[in-house]
Write a protein that holds these residues in place. Structure first.
Motif, PDB file in Angstrom:
ATOM      1  N   GLY A  89       1.898  -0.482   3.494  1.00  0.00           N
ATOM      2  CA  GLY A  89       1.638  -0.940   4.861  1.00  0.00           C
ATOM      3  C   GLY A  89       0.338  -1.703   5.015  1.00  0.00           C
ATOM      4  O   GLY A  89       0.081  -2.265   6.070  1.00  0.00           O
ATOM      5  N   SER A  90      -0.508  -1.766   3.980  1.00  0.00           N
ATOM      6  CA  SER A  90      -1.775  -2.460   4.210  1.00  0.00           C
ATOM      7  C   SER A  90      -1.590  -3.981   4.200  1.00  0.00           C
ATOM      8  O   SER A  90      -2.339  -4.698   4.856  1.00  0.00           O
ATOM      9  N   GLU A  92       0.985  -5.484   5.561  1.00  0.00           N
ATOM     10  CA  GLU A  92       1.439  -5.762   6.918  1.00  0.00           C
ATOM     11  C   GLU A  92       0.248  -5.763   7.887  1.00  0.00           C
ATOM     12  O   GLU A  92       0.138  -6.616   8.764  1.00  0.00           O
ATOM     13  N   ARG A  93      -0.629  -4.799   7.681  1.00  0.00           N
ATOM     14  CA  ARG A  93      -1.806  -4.716   8.546  1.00  0.00           C
ATOM     15  C   ARG A  93      -2.619  -6.011   8.469  1.00  0.00           C
ATOM     16  O   ARG A  93      -3.095  -6.533   9.483  1.00  0.00           O
ATOM     17  N   MET A  95      -1.463  -8.940   7.658  1.00  0.00           N
ATOM     18  CA  MET A  95      -0.676 -10.058   8.182  1.00  0.00           C
ATOM     19  C   MET A  95      -0.730 -10.132   9.708  1.00  0.00           C
ATOM     20  O   MET A  95      -0.375 -11.148  10.296  1.00  0.00           O
TER      21      MET A  95
ATOM     22  N   ASN B  91       0.793   3.083   6.157  1.00  0.00           N
ATOM     23  CA  ASN B  91      -0.649   3.292   6.223  1.00  0.00           C
ATOM     24  C   ASN B  91      -1.363   1.979   5.959  1.00  0.00           C
ATOM     25  O   ASN B  91      -1.089   1.301   4.975  1.00  0.00           O
ATOM     26  N   GLY B  92      -2.305   1.639   6.856  1.00  0.00           N
ATOM     27  CA  GLY B  92      -2.958   0.343   6.800  1.00  0.00           C
ATOM     28  C   GLY B  92      -4.020   0.200   5.724  1.00  0.00           C
ATOM     29  O   GLY B  92      -4.308  -0.894   5.275  1.00  0.00           O
TER      30      GLY B  92
END
Ligand SMILES: Nc1ncnc2c1ncn2[C@@H]1O[C@H](COP(=O)(O)OP(=O)(O)O)[C@@H](O)[C@H]1O
Ligand SMILES: [Mg+2]
Lengths: 255, 341
Positions: A89-90, A92-93, A95, B91-92
């Motif tokens: 997910g990082s 996406e964060r 982006m 999770n970012g």
């Protein structure tokens, strides 16, 4: 978007990529294990191969090739880190931030330069006591070519990570299928001149062959040969093509 | 009134898949006003994430329009990105990065200079009780700590609008409560608009002021939790009769009550839904006594959002709940509007 913002975004991405290595520089040694093993095992073997041109010492011929191999292996795998970030997910964060998409590829690709440079310098320094002759200016030019190749391959590896959409196995299959032939057919281990005709033909069209050739000349302090020019163009071509493909892919990658 | 901070018209997204096209979001038309706390509630696969990903510019809609924080999501994606915070389903933080580093990087990504980014990072670490973990790799955090860090990342640039995709999924009840405490304090302090998704009924019920129920890509109801329950579900009255035969008779009597619906008999148990349960129950019991069918036990239960979902779709939202035989997948074609009380 202005060039200044793009440059700024690239710096932010580049710095983010470098931080883990800066905190744990020892991690770099793990990626160096493989080339060092190749050096210590292959070096003594090829010293007696008649086609290996070793005027000064066999290392003058072998070390530049191994440096190219280090670049091929490590930067072609770098997209896997991005693939993992796409899964956690990082990616996406990042982006969703206003940073330019191209900066995310260019910054990541440029982040290959510093560790590669450090690793190559260490290998060269370690080899000096074994009879490797250092021609500083030539070596520096050689390192620049290595970095260009690394930036291009890194960008291609990121592009691959983006297009496989989370399927690790496709990433690895493509990476291996491309990198092994490129490496073996570039004459880093053995001179291809000793091989069958088809192999020599394949080596001729393999751009890595020309980069290896240029590296060998540069690390021996020879600038004059046209092979240096051809190899430099090949390395530049890798960087330009890689960055172009990488940035085009990430601009379309969101969907 | 100020213009809505989010406005969508016919927003839709279709994915291509091997099995054919998947209409993940169909014709989403809605408005969110400044300061609202809205929850998209729906089962897995309902289209919640896809809706958020379109509103946050991660996905291009197949059709439809949307304005977010004053910017068109198609024509001014960068404008949207500058004005929103987004906490995705994952999770970012990068696993190999340190917690504080990632917060600072995030601030830099939004154009903050180093000093400001560090200040913001330290303040948020404090607020989210992560100061002790600041120098650790993200990988080593617990699930609850990772989630708090994700929200902190989304807040680095102090956006007026925050999207949270399943913020509490996978957390234990304690961490979930803790995360919510943080989110609510934040909202109280900043008045920011929050749009979140959840498949937890209790969460939508207790936390959101407005619930948008989605199913199969469609918005099927939109209103306050209380409003939806009142309008769509009604109170549940449960009566235990002495015998199954008497239960049948009691059910017939129940059907006579004005406004009663969904009358069912199961063994000796009779269930029915009415509008004003606490008033209807005593009347119903007196009527049963008069007919010689005295109830052994009686209960009124206020409806839950699950009852709302059940009423709308014929299915339960509870995890592992059996789905109704005749699961009607298409709810009412237009979302049920409930006046905000
Ligand atoms: N990238 C994608 N490719 C194909 N199908 C997708 C993709 N993303 C989501 N979907 C499908 O769209 C539907 C809605 O998904 P999603 O928005 O993630 O639901 P939710 O967040 O409510 O669980 C699901 O059927 C899902 O399988
Ligand atoms: Mg989701």
């Amino acid at each position: 978007m202005s060039a200044m913002t793009a440059a700024r975004d690239t710096r932010v991405v580049l710095w983010r990529e470098l931080l883990p290595t800066l905190h744990e520089p020892w991690g770099l040694f793990f990626t160096m294990i493989q080339p060092v093993i190749f050096l210590s095992l292959f070096g003594p073997l090829i010293a007696d191969v008649p086609t290996v041109p070793g005027e000064d010492s066999v290392w003058q011929w072998f070390v530049p090739g191994i440096l190219v191999m280090l670049v091929l292996f490590s930067t072609s795998m770098t997209g896997f880190g991005m693939l993992m970030e796409m899964q956690t997910g990082s990616h996406e964060r990042l982006m969703v931030t206003p940073m330019s998409r191209s900066a995310q590829i260019v910054g990541r690709s440029l982040s290959q330069v510093a560790p590669l440079f450090a690793q190559a310098v260490i290998i060269v320094l370690v080899m000096i006591p074994f009879g490797f002759n250092l021609y500083p200016i030539g070596a520096l030019a050689g390192l620049v070519l290595l970095c260009l190749l690394g930036v291009g391959l890194g960008a291609l590896s990121f592009a691959l990570a983006l297009v496989v959409r989370g399927q690790d196995w496709i990433f690895w299959t493509v990476q291996q299928t491309v990198v092994f032939p490129l490496t073996v057919l570039s004459g880093v281990f053995l001179p291809v001149e000793g091989g069958p005709g088809w192999m020599q033909a394949a080596a001729k069209v393999n751009p890595v062959t020309h980069i290896v050739e240029a590296e060998r000349l540069l690390f021996s302090g020879e600038f004059g040969d046209t092979a240096v020019l051809i190899g430099s163009l090949a390395a530049l071509g890798f960087a330009a093509l890689g960055l172009w493909i990488g940035t085009s892919v990430i601009r379309k990658a969101a969907d | 009134m100020t213009p809505p901070i989010i406005e969508t018209r016919g927003l839709s997204r279709t994915f291509k898949s091997k099995a054919g096209p998947v209409e993940a979001v169909k014709d989403l038309t809605m408005e969110v006003h400044e300061g609202e706390l809205v929850a998209f509630l729906g089962p897995n696969g309902a289209g919640k994430s896809t809706s958020l990903r379109m509103l946050t510019t991660l996905l291009t809609p197949t059709s439809g329009e949307a304005t977010v924080a004053g910017c068109d999501i198609r024509r001014d994606a960068t404008g949207v990105r500058q004005r929103i915070g987004y906490v995705g389903q994952g999770n970012g933080g990068g696993h190999y990065h340190r917690v504080r580093d990632e917060l600072v990087n995030q601030g830099r990504a939004y154009g903050q200079d180093g000093t400001l980014a560090k200040q913001r990072a330290d303040a948020l670490l404090e607020v989210f009780e992560l100061t002790e973990q600041a120098g650790r790799n993200v990988m080593t955090l617990s699930g609850g700590q990772k989630r708090r860090m994700d929200v902190a990342l989304g807040l680095m640039h102090q956006p007026p609008l925050l999207f949270l995709d399943e913020p509490s999924t996978g957390l234990d009840p304690q961490s979930r409560a803790n995360l919510w405490e943080h989110i609510q304090r934040l909202r109280h302090d900043t008045g920011m608009t929050i749009v979140l998704t959840t498949h937890y009924l209790e969460e939508a019920d207790s936390m959101a002021e407005r619930v948008m129920v989605v199913d199969h890509g469609r918005l099927i109801a939109d209103g306050t939790s209380e409003g939806l329950k009142e309008q769509l579900a009604g109170d549940l009255i449960t009566i235990t009769a002495r015998t199954a035969a008497e239960a049948g008779l009691a059910a017939t009597a129940g059907q006579g009550i004005t406004g009663a619906h969904d009358v069912t008999v199961e063994g000796v148990t009779v269930r029915l839904r009415v509008d004003r349960g606490p008033v209807v129950l005593p009347e119903y019991l007196r009527a049963l006594d008069a007919q010689g069918l005295p109830a052994q036990a009686a209960e009124v239960r206020r409806p839950t959002l699950d009852d709302v979902f059940l009423a709308l779709t014929g299915r339960s939202l509870r995890e592992g709940a059996p789905t109704a035989e005749s699961a009607e997948s298409s709810g009412p074609s237009a979302p049920v509007e409930v006046e905000v009380a």
